[in-house]
Design a protein around this motif. Structure first.
Motif, PDB file in Angstrom:
ATOM      1  N   VAL A 312       0.709  -1.155  -0.181  1.00 41.71           N
ATOM      2  CA  VAL A 312       0.043   0.065  -0.030  1.00 41.71           C
ATOM      3  C   VAL A 312       0.960   1.164  -0.089  1.00 41.71           C
ATOM      4  O   VAL A 312       1.765   1.410   0.737  1.00 41.71           O
ATOM      5  N   VAL A 313       0.854   2.116  -0.948  1.00 39.40           N
ATOM      6  CA  VAL A 313       1.624   3.301  -1.268  1.00 39.40           C
ATOM      7  C   VAL A 313       0.765   4.550  -0.703  1.00 39.40           C
ATOM      8  O   VAL A 313      -0.364   4.653  -1.157  1.00 39.40           O
ATOM      9  N   ALA A 314       1.277   5.133   0.157  1.00 33.36           N
ATOM     10  CA  ALA A 314       0.447   6.448   0.676  1.00 33.36           C
ATOM     11  C   ALA A 314       1.192   7.112   1.651  1.00 33.36           C
ATOM     12  O   ALA A 314       2.580   6.666   1.810  1.00 33.36           O
ATOM     13  N   GLY A 315       0.721   8.303   2.091  1.00 34.92           N
ATOM     14  CA  GLY A 315       1.611   9.080   2.953  1.00 34.92           C
ATOM     15  C   GLY A 315       1.101   8.469   4.395  1.00 34.92           C
ATOM     16  O   GLY A 315       0.893   7.393   4.394  1.00 34.92           O
ATOM     17  N   SER A 316       1.483   9.192   5.390  1.00 35.36           N
ATOM     18  CA  SER A 316       1.467   8.635   6.822  1.00 35.36           C
ATOM     19  C   SER A 316      -0.075   8.412   7.388  1.00 35.36           C
ATOM     20  O   SER A 316      -0.261   7.837   8.248  1.00 35.36           O
ATOM     21  N   GLU A 317      -1.090   8.817   6.472  1.00 31.54           N
ATOM     22  CA  GLU A 317      -2.411   8.652   6.929  1.00 31.54           C
ATOM     23  C   GLU A 317      -2.870   7.126   6.638  1.00 31.54           C
ATOM     24  O   GLU A 317      -3.952   6.928   7.443  1.00 31.54           O
ATOM     25  N   ILE A 318      -2.310   6.477   6.043  1.00 33.78           N
ATOM     26  CA  ILE A 318      -2.649   5.070   6.117  1.00 33.78           C
ATOM     27  C   ILE A 318      -1.741   4.082   6.523  1.00 33.78           C
ATOM     28  O   ILE A 318      -0.267   4.183   6.211  1.00 33.78           O
ATOM     29  N   SER A 319      -2.336   3.040   7.258  1.00 31.29           N
ATOM     30  CA  SER A 319      -1.653   2.194   8.382  1.00 31.29           C
ATOM     31  C   SER A 319      -0.582   1.217   7.202  1.00 31.29           C
ATOM     32  O   SER A 319      -1.241   0.820   6.237  1.00 31.29           O
ATOM     33  N   ASN A 320       0.505   0.590   7.809  1.00 31.87           N
ATOM     34  CA  ASN A 320       1.317   0.147   7.224  1.00 31.87           C
ATOM     35  C   ASN A 320       1.723   0.371   5.562  1.00 31.87           C
ATOM     36  O   ASN A 320       1.919  -0.473   4.704  1.00 31.87           O
ATOM     37  N   SER A 321       1.708   1.796   5.238  1.00 33.94           N
ATOM     38  CA  SER A 321       1.829   2.197   4.025  1.00 33.94           C
ATOM     39  C   SER A 321       3.430   2.290   3.789  1.00 33.94           C
ATOM     40  O   SER A 321       4.382   2.365   4.545  1.00 33.94           O
ATOM     41  N   ILE A 322       3.896   2.428   2.613  1.00 34.51           N
ATOM     42  CA  ILE A 322       5.253   2.425   2.039  1.00 34.51           C
ATOM     43  C   ILE A 322       5.329   3.805   1.194  1.00 34.51           C
ATOM     44  O   ILE A 322       4.232   4.165   0.653  1.00 34.51           O
ATOM     45  N   PRO A 323       6.509   4.505   1.197  1.00 33.09           N
ATOM     46  CA  PRO A 323       6.643   5.859   0.443  1.00 33.09           C
ATOM     47  C   PRO A 323       6.322   5.620  -1.057  1.00 33.09           C
ATOM     48  O   PRO A 323       6.644   4.436  -1.676  1.00 33.09           O
ATOM     49  N   PHE A 324       5.905   6.554  -1.831  1.00 33.52           N
ATOM     50  CA  PHE A 324       5.829   6.437  -3.431  1.00 33.52           C
ATOM     51  C   PHE A 324       7.238   5.984  -3.727  1.00 33.52           C
ATOM     52  O   PHE A 324       8.259   6.547  -3.360  1.00 33.52           O
ATOM     53  N   GLY A 325       7.174   5.299  -5.027  1.00 36.27           N
ATOM     54  CA  GLY A 325       8.504   4.951  -5.648  1.00 36.27           C
ATOM     55  C   GLY A 325       9.227   3.839  -5.001  1.00 36.27           C
ATOM     56  O   GLY A 325      10.277   3.293  -5.431  1.00 36.27           O
ATOM     57  N   SER A 326       8.637   3.051  -3.918  1.00 37.27           N
ATOM     58  CA  SER A 326       9.298   2.080  -3.124  1.00 37.27           C
ATOM     59  C   SER A 326       9.017   0.564  -3.354  1.00 37.27           C
ATOM     60  O   SER A 326       9.509  -0.142  -2.829  1.00 37.27           O
ATOM     61  N   THR A 327       7.942   0.501  -3.974  1.00 37.28           N
ATOM     62  CA  THR A 327       7.373  -0.894  -4.096  1.00 37.28           C
ATOM     63  C   THR A 327       8.275  -1.892  -4.927  1.00 37.28           C
ATOM     64  O   THR A 327       8.307  -3.219  -4.246  1.00 37.28           O
ATOM     65  N   GLN A 328       9.000  -1.481  -5.826  1.00 41.89           N
ATOM     66  CA  GLN A 328      10.026  -2.456  -6.525  1.00 41.89           C
ATOM     67  C   GLN A 328      11.447  -2.510  -5.879  1.00 41.89           C
ATOM     68  O   GLN A 328      12.117  -3.200  -6.610  1.00 41.89           O
ATOM     69  N   ASP A 329      11.510  -1.745  -4.701  1.00 46.72           N
ATOM     70  CA  ASP A 329      12.744  -2.224  -4.087  1.00 46.72           C
ATOM     71  C   ASP A 329      12.705  -2.824  -2.665  1.00 46.72           C
ATOM     72  O   ASP A 329      12.829  -2.230  -1.351  1.00 46.72           O
ATOM     73  N   PRO A 330      12.021  -3.697  -2.639  1.00 44.89           N
ATOM     74  CA  PRO A 330      11.872  -4.562  -1.384  1.00 44.89           C
ATOM     75  C   PRO A 330      13.290  -4.983  -0.707  1.00 44.89           C
ATOM     76  O   PRO A 330      14.304  -5.023  -1.438  1.00 44.89           O
ATOM     77  N   GLY A 331      13.199  -5.061   0.690  1.00 46.86           N
ATOM     78  CA  GLY A 331      14.373  -5.417   1.407  1.00 46.86           C
ATOM     79  C   GLY A 331      14.689  -6.866   1.414  1.00 46.86           C
ATOM     80  O   GLY A 331      13.562  -7.549   1.239  1.00 46.86           O
ATOM     81  N   LEU A 332      15.648  -7.660   2.117  1.00 50.04           N
ATOM     82  CA  LEU A 332      15.628  -8.684   2.258  1.00 50.04           C
ATOM     83  C   LEU A 332      14.686  -9.275   3.235  1.00 50.04           C
ATOM     84  O   LEU A 332      14.093 -10.652   3.342  1.00 50.04           O
ATOM     85  N   ASN A 333      14.046  -8.500   4.254  1.00 48.03           N
ATOM     86  CA  ASN A 333      13.280  -9.059   5.069  1.00 48.03           C
ATOM     87  C   ASN A 333      11.789  -8.413   4.747  1.00 48.03           C
ATOM     88  O   ASN A 333      10.796  -8.658   5.649  1.00 48.03           O
ATOM     89  N   ASP A 334      11.549  -8.034   3.530  1.00 50.79           N
ATOM     90  CA  ASP A 334      10.209  -7.838   2.975  1.00 50.79           C
ATOM     91  C   ASP A 334       9.536  -9.084   2.284  1.00 50.79           C
ATOM     92  O   ASP A 334       9.875  -9.241   1.323  1.00 50.79           O
ATOM     93  N   TYR A 335       8.955  -9.969   3.128  1.00 47.22           N
ATOM     94  CA  TYR A 335       8.623 -11.025   2.631  1.00 47.22           C
ATOM     95  C   TYR A 335       7.417 -11.125   1.724  1.00 47.22           C
ATOM     96  O   TYR A 335       6.422 -10.392   2.365  1.00 47.22           O
ATOM     97  N   ALA A 336       7.067 -11.992   0.865  1.00 39.72           N
ATOM     98  CA  ALA A 336       6.014 -11.810  -0.091  1.00 39.72           C
ATOM     99  C   ALA A 336       5.015 -12.226   1.066  1.00 39.72           C
ATOM    100  O   ALA A 336       5.097 -13.583   1.643  1.00 39.72           O
ATOM    101  N   ASP A 337       3.815 -11.845   0.595  1.00 37.10           N
ATOM    102  CA  ASP A 337       2.625 -12.214   1.316  1.00 37.10           C
ATOM    103  C   ASP A 337       2.811 -11.848   3.012  1.00 37.10           C
ATOM    104  O   ASP A 337       2.138 -12.470   3.716  1.00 37.10           O
ATOM    105  N   ARG A 338       3.633 -11.451   3.316  1.00 39.52           N
ATOM    106  CA  ARG A 338       4.337 -10.982   4.697  1.00 39.52           C
ATOM    107  C   ARG A 338       4.525 -12.519   5.440  1.00 39.52           C
ATOM    108  O   ARG A 338       3.928 -12.442   6.692  1.00 39.52           O
ATOM    109  N   VAL A 339       5.025 -13.421   4.958  1.00 37.83           N
ATOM    110  CA  VAL A 339       5.171 -14.699   5.457  1.00 37.83           C
ATOM    111  C   VAL A 339       6.560 -14.993   5.578  1.00 37.83           C
ATOM    112  O   VAL A 339       7.198 -14.987   4.527  1.00 37.83           O
ATOM    113  N   ASP A 340       7.116 -14.892   6.817  1.00 43.84           N
ATOM    114  CA  ASP A 340       8.442 -15.048   7.079  1.00 43.84           C
ATOM    115  C   ASP A 340       9.172 -16.503   6.496  1.00 43.84           C
ATOM    116  O   ASP A 340       8.946 -17.542   7.257  1.00 43.84           O
TER     117      ASP A 340
END
Length: 348
Positions: A312-340
């Motif tokens: 979910v890309v958004a400003g601080s108004e939305i829970s668990n959101s990430i900044p604009f332009g960052s969806t295609q740059d996940p970190g190693l701990n950004d697990y698909a479907d949030r399953v570790d």
């Protein structure tokens, strides 16, 4: 126990190689650079969506992640990474974007396990190249890496990525094994009208990179009822050249014809269609949008629909959101479907 040093070293050297390759630091006579160039050419012929820029984007991302510091930081939260006894894990990979299943492959090997990989026919060249590189660095990995197109046999656990439809088959065939089975997920952006042109331009990266084919690609906008789409279109104009890609243009033209024949109201800037729709997943060349009344209500809806959403890309108004332009740059701990994945593997 820590990661086995030879495995860690192999992935670090892979990261070094990918960074040097993408920055054009390798000699034209470097045999691995020649092989990778050939692989990129072959995969482009195999899959028209895998253009050289898109493959390079994926390689750049992995080159940036595969450093000693980032791998050690990623794994620092886990205990007993090397359990001593190897488990064989079957991975069934998707093929929507280049190396989409590499994180699973990395996770299995970095935890000292064996992997049997069933590749998608859309992406069957890049990962075998990487496996060959790793084995050259650490020959013992040859016993831990297997690719197959036959019936999967001799495994103890499964990681399978597919659609909502294929997940039913995965559940049927692999439900008796410890498993991670992934279904369709979509990514969305929430706009308030207060975004800068720079933020909206960054959102264009989230929408257009990999032609919108990834689960991390933004496929829908939520906007206030008085939202002016002209500002959005002006801000993403830099991405207009995407229409010069034949496969994208074909999808754009087809969907535009379908929408017009069905009398759907659409906005069109000649390389992206906007259609009002309650669904999350939109077709290629199309971005769905939906109006919201207030952010509190929208927040509750998105939390309720969390199982359908990847980012979910958004400003601080939305829970668990990430900044604009960052969806295609996940970190190693950004697990698909949030399953570790690491936690899953360590519990086998």
């Amino acid at each position: 126990m820590p990661v086995q040093p030879h495995i860690l070293d192999a992935f670090i050297k892979l990261g070094n190689f990918l960074r040097d390759f993408c920055e054009n630091k390798q000699s034209e006579t470097n045999p691995w650079a020649i092989k990778l160039n050939d692989a990129i050419t072959k995969v482009g012929h195999q899959n028209g969506w895998f253009t050289r820029p898109n493959v390079i984007n994926a390689l750049v991302s992995w080159g940036e992640l595969l450093t000693k510091e980032k791998i050690n930081l990623w794994l620092s939260d886990y205990d007993d990474l090397d359990k001593g006894a190897q488990t064989t894990v079957a991975i069934i990979m998707a093929g929507n974007i280049p190396l989409v299943g590499f994180h699973d492959f990395l996770s299995v090997l970095i935890t000292g396990n064996k992997v049997i990989t069933k590749l998608s026919s859309n992406d069957s060249i890049l990962l075998p190249f990487i496996a060959e590189f790793l084995i050259d660095i650490a020959p013992s990995l040859k016993e831990s890496i297997q690719f197959t197109q036959d019936k999967l046999e001799g495994f103890n656990a499964v990681i399978a990525t597919g659609s909502n439809n294929t997940s039913r088959y995965f559940d049927y065939y692999f439900g008796k094994y410890p498993n991670i089975i992934r279904k369709n997920r979509s990514s969305i952006a929430v706009l308030t009208g207060a975004e800068t042109k720079e933020q909206l331009n960054e959102l264009g990266k989230d929408i257009f990179q990999y032609f919108g084919l990834g689960c991390r690609s933004v496929s829908k906008l939520f906007v206030p009822k008085d939202y002016d789409f002209r500002v959005f279109f002006e801000s993403i104009f830099d991405y207009q050249d995407i229409i010069n890609t034949h496969k994208y243009a074909n999808n754009y033209d087809y969907n535009k014809a379908v929408f017009l024949m069905s009398d759907f109201k659409i906005f069109d800037n000649n390389f992206l269609l906007l259609k009002e729709d309650v669904a999350y997943a939109s077709p290629i060349g199309t971005l769905y949008y939906e109006y919201y009344d207030d952010l509190d209500t929208l927040n509750k809806k998105l939390l309720n629909d969390a199982q359908e959403l990847q980012c979910v890309v958004a400003g601080s108004e939305i829970s668990n959101s990430i900044p604009f332009g960052s969806t295609q740059d996940p970190g190693l701990n950004d697990y698909a479907d949030r399953v570790d994945t690491i936690d899953f593997l360590l519990k086998l």
